[in-house]
Design a protein around this motif. Structure first.
Motif, mmCIF file in Angstrom:
data_model
loop_
_atom_site.group_PDB
_atom_site.id
_atom_site.type_symbol
_atom_site.label_atom_id
_atom_site.label_comp_id
_atom_site.label_asym_id
_atom_site.label_seq_id
_atom_site.Cartn_x
_atom_site.Cartn_y
_atom_site.Cartn_z
ATOM 1 N N ILE A 11 -3.868 8.218 8.406
ATOM 2 C CA ILE A 11 -4.280 6.846 8.759
ATOM 3 C C ILE A 11 -4.966 6.194 7.550
ATOM 4 O O ILE A 11 -4.681 5.047 7.198
ATOM 5 N N CYS A 12 -5.860 6.956 6.908
ATOM 6 C CA CYS A 12 -6.568 6.435 5.728
ATOM 7 C C CYS A 12 -5.583 6.068 4.614
ATOM 8 O O CYS A 12 -5.734 5.044 3.953
ATOM 9 N N SER A 13 -4.578 6.919 4.428
ATOM 10 C CA SER A 13 -3.585 6.647 3.381
ATOM 11 C C SER A 13 -2.844 5.355 3.689
ATOM 12 O O SER A 13 -2.605 4.534 2.793
ATOM 13 N N VAL A 14 -2.476 5.168 4.958
ATOM 14 C CA VAL A 14 -1.760 3.951 5.350
ATOM 15 C C VAL A 14 -2.666 2.726 5.142
ATOM 16 O O VAL A 14 -2.208 1.689 4.646
ATOM 17 N N ILE A 15 -3.968 2.884 5.463
ATOM 18 C CA ILE A 15 -4.929 1.777 5.261
ATOM 19 C C ILE A 15 -4.949 1.368 3.781
ATOM 20 O O ILE A 15 -5.028 0.193 3.449
ATOM 21 N N LEU A 16 -4.843 2.353 2.901
ATOM 22 C CA LEU A 16 -4.865 2.053 1.459
ATOM 23 C C LEU A 16 -3.520 1.516 0.962
ATOM 24 O O LEU A 16 -3.460 0.766 -0.006
ATOM 25 N N LEU A 20 -2.064 -2.478 -1.165
ATOM 26 C CA LEU A 20 -1.254 -2.255 -2.374
ATOM 27 C C LEU A 20 0.121 -2.904 -2.247
ATOM 28 O O LEU A 20 0.719 -3.310 -3.247
ATOM 29 N N LEU A 21 0.608 -2.974 -1.016
ATOM 30 C CA LEU A 21 1.931 -3.560 -0.804
ATOM 31 C C LEU A 21 1.917 -5.085 -0.925
ATOM 32 O O LEU A 21 2.952 -5.695 -1.185
ATOM 33 N N VAL A 96 -1.142 7.158 -3.945
ATOM 34 C CA VAL A 96 -1.617 7.310 -2.560
ATOM 35 C C VAL A 96 -0.646 8.179 -1.760
ATOM 36 O O VAL A 96 -1.060 9.089 -1.031
ATOM 37 N N SER A 97 0.661 7.930 -1.914
ATOM 38 C CA SER A 97 1.653 8.694 -1.128
ATOM 39 C C SER A 97 1.631 10.170 -1.499
ATOM 40 O O SER A 97 1.576 11.042 -0.636
ATOM 41 N N ILE A 98 1.665 10.438 -2.805
ATOM 42 C CA ILE A 98 1.728 11.844 -3.244
ATOM 43 C C ILE A 98 0.399 12.557 -2.956
ATOM 44 O O ILE A 98 0.390 13.725 -2.573
ATOM 45 N N GLY A 99 -0.699 11.831 -3.106
ATOM 46 C CA GLY A 99 -2.022 12.418 -2.894
ATOM 47 C C GLY A 99 -2.161 13.074 -1.533
ATOM 48 O O GLY A 99 -2.779 14.136 -1.397
ATOM 49 N N TYR A 100 -1.513 12.467 -0.527
ATOM 50 C CA TYR A 100 -1.609 13.014 0.837
ATOM 51 C C TYR A 100 -1.159 14.480 0.868
ATOM 52 O O TYR A 100 -1.782 15.318 1.503
ATOM 53 N N GLY A 227 -14.177 0.024 3.624
ATOM 54 C CA GLY A 227 -14.106 0.019 2.158
ATOM 55 C C GLY A 227 -12.909 -0.780 1.662
ATOM 56 O O GLY A 227 -13.008 -1.572 0.721
ATOM 57 N N SER A 228 -11.792 -0.581 2.328
ATOM 58 C CA SER A 228 -10.562 -1.269 1.935
ATOM 59 C C SER A 228 -10.702 -2.779 2.132
ATOM 60 O O SER A 228 -10.305 -3.570 1.258
ATOM 61 N N ILE A 229 -11.275 -3.175 3.278
ATOM 62 C CA ILE A 229 -11.462 -4.614 3.553
ATOM 63 C C ILE A 229 -12.438 -5.208 2.537
ATOM 64 O O ILE A 229 -12.198 -6.296 1.996
ATOM 65 N N LEU A 230 -13.513 -4.475 2.256
ATOM 66 C CA LEU A 230 -14.509 -4.969 1.294
ATOM 67 C C LEU A 230 -13.898 -5.190 -0.091
ATOM 68 O O LEU A 230 -14.133 -6.217 -0.732
#
Lengths: 246, 458
Positions: A11-16, A20-21, A96-100, A227-230
């Motif tokens: 979920i966190c990865s998708v939020i990030l 980016l998209l 982000v994708s690979i990090g997961y 964090g992402s929204i901020l």
């Protein structure tokens, strides 16, 4: 053992990935890359060096997009700035994708789906068995390669033999699958007690490995979302953020 | 006494075959029965075990006639090929898997699994991925997983095939001492190990089963020894050709290996030995001691240090040279097959191929698919291929795995044929009897060091 539930990390990865998209400037992706690295470090990034190497390899894809943008630009103005934005956005998406996969064990993803999302153990453990077939398949492939090398020495290996080898490999993979399935069956995978909860099935199966959703998973998701929204707000406020899809 | 299984006039036929694999079987299993089933490969022992364990026809499709009544509440099964049965990512979870499926409370599972891990000598491997273990260790995981279930009946299909002598004996001792495992059905070629544990013995011959005394079962399964070998009539066509010991084909000099990246935790070190033309060197050792690793290093499948492997006196050679000098027969002989007929496997002129096939007792099988041969025939075909390719160094990894008595006996005899042709043979095995029967030199790999157990008198 993962620090967090794999679904929470997903979920966190998708939020990030979402900001980016939609961003198309050189600074916002950088902010999210730093934030992603921080998030993955907290979530338990394994083997950072290998992660860096993998990202480096995949970043060639981002570079190729830059080259395409320089050779055949979509918009004729600020080509260099746009190229940098493309590069950083692509790199961010890749990181982000690979990090997961460097944070989460594939086994734990399946455990989480079984324990959190009600995935049937028959399907879940079949995925385990399938994943286990990979090293056995690689081993079989190496053995076959060695066998062919020792059988043929200096001679060229005929195409028919190579084809036959591929068939042998597949037959071994099928056998591995059959044996794993039988192994699960004799250990009671098909006789797990089931409780009906409304229209849903609940499998009454104990588990020594807990990959449940806990309070800290909720906190992680909330923290990353805030964090992402901020970051997005700061970027907009400072005039860095440029919106563009695709 | 409570009857767990009863078979009456039972016949099983696989869907792919018209001929029944077992026929007209009458059998009963009661609580407290510890049954040992012996017989040659391919006679239907494993099929019978699968039927008793309730796998046929539910999981293994086959036609059954006659009456089958199964009354046990739970069963545990140890199958062949332990590596392919692994499901979970750690030894601990693998042992807990069946207990979790029964929804036993976690605390009880942990206690049971930890106890079994200690008994099976796997406690230090509890967090390892089972597929990272050696074949023998993996088989111990499979056995421990079955024992942890504390089922009414324990079914075991060749449970000791990957295990060395010490591990086998300790497993059997574990079964003997623990009352929880008082009912079992075991299919095994190494019969003598279960003599004291089992109280009923059955002989399977061409799909029929007959209860007998242990002595009758073992009659044709005596332990191999050098003396035994010299007393037996040979199947190999005898000629006046004598084995002549030639020059060293292989010299291993101070070989060491570590699977860790920084070369810490050496699996073995300072391993040195020589294999001369016309001789057989056997390396014995416990499961996971590094026997197969030595073979892989000699074959250059794993990285080799400078001057560690000397071939025909050469320290510098190409990979092509290695491949033209050596031949390796892996534990699973099927891995070496690359053609669709036995004749094509040899890749030499038909006349020569037929000669080799006749020499190795494979005459009349030239049109058969190599996969359709028995385990013993598959290994003999591998040896035949090595001879046809004129390889000077033949290496075999656990050649007795899955072989019945007769096949092993034939294999021993055909080793002589290879030696007469000047081949240097290197064998790794945990089978002491077999090693004694074939080895001119026997080396033991123990705690990372190689020691000489027997050296040929020249």
């Amino acid at each position: 053992m993962n620090k967090f539930n794999p679904i929470a990390v997903l979920i966190c990865s998708v939020i990030l990935l979402i900001p980016l998209l939609i961003t198309f400037d050189p600074i916002t992706p950088l902010l999210y890359i730093v934030f992603a690295i921080l998030m993955y470090s907290i979530a338990g990034l394994k083997n950072p060096l290998q992660y860096g190497k993998t990202v480096l390899v995949f970043s060639l894809l981002a570079l190729s997009l830059v080259v395409i943008n320089i050779i055949a630009p979509n918009v004729q103005q600020k080509i260099l700035e746009r190229s940098l934005a493309i590069y950083l956005r692509s790199l961010g998406l890749i990181m982000v994708s690979i990090g997961y996969f460097y944070v989460i064990s594939p086994y734990d993803v399946v455990y989480a789906l079984m324990q959190t999302a009600g995935l049937s153990p028959r399907i879940g453990f079949s995925l385990f068995a399938g994943w286990n077939t990979v090293p056995l398949f690689i081993r079989d492939m190496n053995t076959l390669k060695a066998a062919l090398a020792f059988r043929y020495g200096r001679k060229k290996i005929p195409f028919r033999t190579r084809l036959f080898g591929a068939i042998i490999l597949l037959s071994h993979a099928v056998r591995h699958g059959e044996r794993a399935s039988l192994s699960m069956a004799v250990r009671g995978i098909d006789s797990i007690p089931v409780k009906k909860v409304g229209s849903r099935k609940q499998y009454l199966r104990s588990s020594v490995k807990k990959v449940y959703w806990t309070f800290k998973d909720t906190i992680l998701c909330i923290a990353v979302a805030i964090g992402s929204i901020l970051l997005l707000l700061i970027s907009i406020q400072l005039g860095w953020f440029k919106f563009e899809l695709g | 006494m409570h009857e767990f299984v009863r078979l009456q006039n039972c016949t099983i036929t696989y869907r792919t075959s018209k001929r029944p694999i077992v026929s007209n079987i009458d059998f009963s299993l009661k609580k407290g029965d510890r049954v040992l089933i012996g017989g040659a490969s391919g006679t239907g022992k494993s099929t019978l075990l699968a039927l008793l364990a309730g796998l046929i026809p539910e999981y293994i499709p086959a036609r059954i006639t006659g009456t089958v009544s199964i009354a046990y509440a739970s069963r545990a099964l140890v199958m062949q090929n332990p590596e392919a049965q692994i499901v979970t990512p750690s030894v601990f979870e693998e042992l807990a898997f069946a207990l979790e499926n029964k929804n036993i409370p976690e605390l009880q599972i942990v206690q049971k699994v930890e106890a079994i891990l200690k008994l099976a000598g796997l406690y230090d491997k509890r967090d390892s991925h089972p597929l990272s273990l050696s074949g023998g260790e993996c088989q111990r995981v499979s056995l421990a997983s079955a024992l942890a279930q504390e089922a009414d009946v324990l079914f075991m299909d060749e449970p000791l095939s990957y295990l060395d002598e010490t591990s086998s004996s300790s497993l059997v001792a574990l079964l003997e001492q623990d009352e929880r495992y008082d009912t079992a059905v075991i299919v095994e070629h190494r019969l003598e190990l279960f003599k004291d544990y089992c109280n009923r013995f059955f002989k399977v011959t061409d799909g029929t089963i007959e209860e007998c005394k242990f002595d009758e079962l073992i009659k044709n399964h005596c332990v191999f020894s050098a003396q035994w070998f010299s007393q037996k009539d040979s199947h190999v066509a005898k000629d006046d050709k004598k084995t002549i010991i030639g020059e060293p084909v292989l010299s291993v000099v101070n070989m060491s290996h570590s699977y860790s990246k920084n070369n810490k935790n050496l699996l073995f070190s300072d391993v040195s030995f020589t294999v001369d033309a016309g001789t057989t060197v056997v390396i014995m050792g416990a499961s996971g001691s590094g026997k197969t690793t030595i073979l892989k290093k000699i074959a250059h499948i794993l990285t080799v240090g400078i001057n560690e492997v000397v071939l025909h006196g050469k320290t510098k050679y190409s990979m092509q040279y290695v491949r033209e000098t050596c031949f390796i027969v892996p534990q699973n002989p099927e891995h070496m097959f690359i053609a669709d007929t036995v004749l094509n496997e040899l890749a030499v002129s038909s006349d020569k191929a037929l000669e080799y096939l006749n020499q190795f007792g494979l005459g009349g099988m030239e049109r058969r698919h190599p996969f359709s041969l028995s385990e013993g025939e598959k290994r003999r075909l591998n040896l035949c291929v090595a001879l046809a390719l004129e390889r000077k160094l033949i290496m075999l990894d656990e050649p007795t795995y899955g072989l019945d008595y007769e096949s092993t006996r034939l294999l021993i005899e055909y080793f002589e044929l290879l030696k007469q042709n000047g081949a240097a043979i290197l064998v790794v095995t945990h089978d002491r009897g077999f090693a004694e029967a074939i080895g001119d030199t026997i080396l033991v790999l123990e705690q990372g060091k190689l020691q000489t157990m027997r050296h040929m008198a020249i």
